[in-house]
Design a protein around this motif. Sequence first.
Motif, short mmCIF file in Angstrom:
data_model
loop_
_atom_site.label_atom_id
_atom_site.label_comp_id
_atom_site.label_asym_id
_atom_site.label_seq_id
_atom_site.Cartn_x
_atom_site.Cartn_y
_atom_site.Cartn_z
N ASP A 36 -10.44 4.90 2.59
CA ASP A 36 -9.35 5.61 1.94
C ASP A 36 -8.04 4.90 2.29
OD1 ASP A 36 -7.70 7.38 0.68
OD2 ASP A 36 -8.05 9.06 2.04
N PRO A 37 -7.82 3.71 1.75
CA PRO A 37 -6.70 2.88 2.20
C PRO A 37 -5.33 3.48 1.92
CG PRO A 37 -7.71 1.93 0.25
CD PRO A 37 -8.61 3.04 0.70
N ILE A 38 -5.18 4.22 0.82
CA ILE A 38 -3.86 4.77 0.51
C ILE A 38 -3.42 5.73 1.60
CG2 ILE A 38 -2.59 6.25 -1.07
CD1 ILE A 38 -4.09 5.04 -3.36
N THR A 39 -4.32 6.64 1.98
CA THR A 39 -3.98 7.63 3.00
C THR A 39 -3.95 7.02 4.39
OG1 THR A 39 -4.95 9.38 1.66
CG2 THR A 39 -4.65 9.83 4.01
N ARG A 40 -4.95 6.19 4.69
CA ARG A 40 -5.11 5.71 6.06
C ARG A 40 -4.19 4.55 6.42
NH1 ARG A 40 -11.78 5.90 6.55
NH2 ARG A 40 -11.96 8.19 6.29
N LEU A 41 -3.79 3.77 5.42
CA LEU A 41 -2.89 2.65 5.69
C LEU A 41 -1.50 2.88 5.11
CD1 LEU A 41 -5.22 -0.44 5.07
CD2 LEU A 41 -4.52 0.54 7.26
N GLY A 56 2.90 -12.86 8.33
CA GLY A 56 3.37 -11.48 8.42
C GLY A 56 2.33 -10.47 8.85
N LEU A 57 1.32 -10.92 9.60
CA LEU A 57 0.22 -10.03 9.97
C LEU A 57 0.38 -9.38 11.33
CD1 LEU A 57 -2.69 -12.32 8.72
CD2 LEU A 57 -1.91 -10.20 7.66
N ILE A 58 1.24 -9.89 12.17
CA ILE A 58 1.43 -9.31 13.50
C ILE A 58 2.42 -8.14 13.41
CG2 ILE A 58 2.23 -9.74 15.86
CD1 ILE A 58 -0.42 -11.11 15.17
N GLY A 59 1.96 -6.99 13.84
CA GLY A 59 2.81 -5.80 13.80
C GLY A 59 3.08 -5.29 12.40
N HIS A 60 2.27 -5.70 11.42
CA HIS A 60 2.52 -5.29 10.03
C HIS A 60 2.38 -3.78 9.88
CE1 HIS A 60 2.88 -5.95 5.71
NE2 HIS A 60 1.92 -5.05 5.55
N ARG A 61 3.40 -3.15 9.34
CA ARG A 61 3.41 -1.70 9.13
C ARG A 61 3.12 -1.42 7.66
NH1 ARG A 61 9.23 -0.36 11.09
NH2 ARG A 61 9.57 -2.33 9.98
N PHE A 62 1.89 -1.09 7.39
CA PHE A 62 1.49 -0.85 6.00
C PHE A 62 2.22 0.33 5.38
CE2 PHE A 62 -2.21 -3.08 7.75
CZ PHE A 62 -2.42 -4.03 6.77
N TRP A 63 2.69 1.24 6.20
CA TRP A 63 3.28 2.47 5.67
C TRP A 63 4.76 2.34 5.32
CZ3 TRP A 63 2.12 1.50 10.76
CH2 TRP A 63 3.16 1.58 11.68
N THR A 64 5.36 1.18 5.54
CA THR A 64 6.77 1.03 5.24
C THR A 64 7.09 -0.38 4.80
OG1 THR A 64 9.01 1.29 6.11
CG2 THR A 64 7.35 0.48 7.63
N ILE A 106 0.82 -1.21 0.00
CA ILE A 106 0.00 0.00 0.00
C ILE A 106 0.85 1.26 0.00
CG2 ILE A 106 -1.57 1.35 1.45
CD1 ILE A 106 -3.09 -1.13 2.06
N HIS A 107 1.96 1.25 0.73
CA HIS A 107 2.76 2.47 0.82
C HIS A 107 3.37 2.85 -0.53
CE1 HIS A 107 6.87 0.75 0.60
NE2 HIS A 107 6.36 -0.29 1.22
N GLU A 108 3.43 1.91 -1.47
CA GLU A 108 3.95 2.24 -2.79
C GLU A 108 2.96 3.05 -3.62
OE1 GLU A 108 6.60 -0.92 -4.65
OE2 GLU A 108 5.50 -2.13 -3.18
N TYR A 109 1.70 3.09 -3.19
CA TYR A 109 0.69 3.88 -3.89
C TYR A 109 0.58 5.30 -3.33
CZ TYR A 109 -1.05 -0.64 -5.60
OH TYR A 109 -1.16 -1.87 -6.18
N VAL A 110 1.25 5.56 -2.23
CA VAL A 110 1.16 6.87 -1.59
C VAL A 110 1.73 7.93 -2.53
CG1 VAL A 110 2.03 8.27 0.33
CG2 VAL A 110 1.20 5.95 0.74
N SER A 111 1.11 9.11 -2.50
CA SER A 111 1.52 10.20 -3.39
C SER A 111 2.99 10.54 -3.19
CB SER A 111 0.66 11.43 -3.13
OG SER A 111 0.85 12.38 -4.15
N ARG A 112 3.69 10.66 -4.31
CA ARG A 112 5.12 10.98 -4.30
C ARG A 112 5.33 12.30 -5.04
NH1 ARG A 112 7.28 6.75 -1.00
NH2 ARG A 112 5.84 5.02 -1.31
N SER A 113 6.56 12.71 -5.12
CA SER A 113 6.88 13.89 -5.91
C SER A 113 6.53 13.63 -7.36
CB SER A 113 8.37 14.21 -5.79
OG SER A 113 8.76 15.14 -6.78
N PRO A 114 5.86 14.58 -8.03
CA PRO A 114 5.53 14.36 -9.44
C PRO A 114 6.76 14.28 -10.33
CG PRO A 114 5.03 16.61 -8.78
CD PRO A 114 5.35 15.86 -7.52
N ASP A 115 7.91 14.69 -9.79
CA ASP A 115 9.15 14.66 -10.57
C ASP A 115 9.95 13.39 -10.34
OD1 ASP A 115 8.62 17.24 -11.58
OD2 ASP A 115 9.41 18.13 -9.73
N LEU A 116 9.43 12.46 -9.56
CA LEU A 116 10.13 11.21 -9.28
C LEU A 116 10.39 10.47 -10.59
CD1 LEU A 116 10.89 9.70 -6.54
CD2 LEU A 116 8.94 8.23 -7.04
#
Length: 624
Positions: free
Chosen positions: A550-555, A616-624, A147-157
């Motif tokens: 809103d999974p992209i923002t919230r997770l 891999g579900l215990i302590g899973h950090r969706f943001w990283t 999910i964190h790979e869908y998070v908004s990045r710099s448009p110049d990436l």
Amino acid sequence: MTARFPLLALVLALLLSAPAYGQAPAPPTPDALRDSIESVLDRTGAPGAGVVLFSADSIRWEGYFGVADRADDRPVTEETVFRAGSLSKSLVSAVALLLAENGQLDLQAPVRDIAPEIEIQNSWADSDPVRVGHLLEHTAGFDDLEIHEYVSRSPDLTLREGLAINPASRTVRWQPGMYDSYSNAGPPVAAYLLQQKTGQPFEALVVDRIFEPLGMTASSFRRDERVRAHLATGYAADGETETPYVHIGLRPSGALNARPTDLARFGQMLLGRGSRGDTTLLDSASVERMETPHTSLAARHGLGTGYGLGNSASVHNGFVYHGHSGGISGFVARYGYLPEYNRGYVVMLNSQDGTAQGQILDFVRGYQTRSLNPPTPPSVASVPVDALARHTGHYVSFTPRNEIAHFVERLLGIVHVDTTANGLSVDPALGTADTLLPVQAQQFRGPSEPVVTAVFARDASGEWVLSGDGAVVNGNLRPVSAVSVWGRWVGAGLSLLLLLSTVLFALYWVPAKTFGRLGNRESIHLRLWPFVATLSLLGAFVSLGMALGDPITRLGTPTVYSIGYAVLTLAYGAATLAGLWALVRSRTRAHGGTWTYHLFVVGAELVVLVYFVAHGLIGHRFWT
């Protein structure tokens, strides 16, 4: 990109049921079609839509509905630009085929020979490297993006920087070229290879090779001057909550912005077997290759549907459509076409409401095919009963789109296959039983399907695998014993009941404790920790459920939802271990019946804990 995301996919697809609606009658006239689409928007609250029907040489009908932006009441018009999500993948494949025609690219070439700097973890690299075609047909064996790979990045990436965000997505899970499993991780690698072969950035390459020749003047992979002025605002599935524009790091997978008429021009080229008007973009053989799966085990054994090169074949009401669907934050889109009947459509919404999209698609397809006769299905073959019987038994799905979803598929992705009078019955754990009719000994179709949609084939180990892309079978399944199936179901069911029983038991002991009617300290701990464990696990999944709007923002970023899930699952593990310790310490002090009950409860919690840790579900950090 698609409307489904890691873990969101498993929750929505396997645990929740989509809203049901009956197949609507086909609108008989253009005005009736317009009225039908307007009724969908009124009923669902979807803000706006653009619909175009086309043939190879003309736009047959256009309809623009609702608003592109609620705040300023800006209407949807023919100039409105929508986000197209995974329709982007069709353009990646089209450029790849252009280069292949020019001798600049070999679809069979190993990726490592072209771009060794792109990290791919492949245990079969020496004998079975990941090839270019695997990337475009989703047969490389990659996991889908986190999910964190869908998070908004710099448009110049840059694309190279986007590929560096999470190389672990490019871990090969099974032998490349065996099974298809949709992954947004593959097409960006293919786009990078196109850059390496041409020396052009992917976005500029598409403009030069696709957009300009076809007159797609309001199409872009960025929010730039080509699209900015007319871009619609995206909304969540409720049709009211505005969603931000997401600058994804891997643009070739899903960043396309386009007008519906622009996408219709691309569809016209495909209907024209590579040509639109006086412009020839592809050879007809390249279009056929784009539409036809080649690199999977099922494709090699005659599967008539499935994913080609950025182009998927699927059956709807007896007709075989080609095209692609897509979704990204605030938008859903789909284009489809019938090559044999010279008809196609584009449907785009500035809302994530899949129900609204599905209903509009039903009306559009019904209108387009109202006067057509579907192709005649292949005849049912006479296959000996013993040949059919060899395929009976239980099968379990084993190629999840997201590996983190495997824990659900092992329990619910199970079907039972049995013989019928003239074929096989397929009874899934979730859903209703249906029938497969033999076309040949190992090739099957559904009763109303005009092509082979399921096949049995032996894998590298000699074991039969059931693969399909149709209404009866969808995915890849391998045999599993009945003992294993019932063991999973009984174990999961008992564990769930025992965990939930701690909540009911608390209705007794919490008041008893309050009024001083319980015994020693150990008996309190014996009761408390299993109860805390259950509440922690329930809280974790409540957090997850609340994030799905809103999974992209919230997770995908650190929020109360994503952090809450990680902390609460860790709390579940800690409370379970504390409950085990309390169980041991209270063995000689607690009441026999109470201790025995908690022995089973703690045992169930330990089973669940081990199962979740393994996935891999215990302590899973969706943001990283």
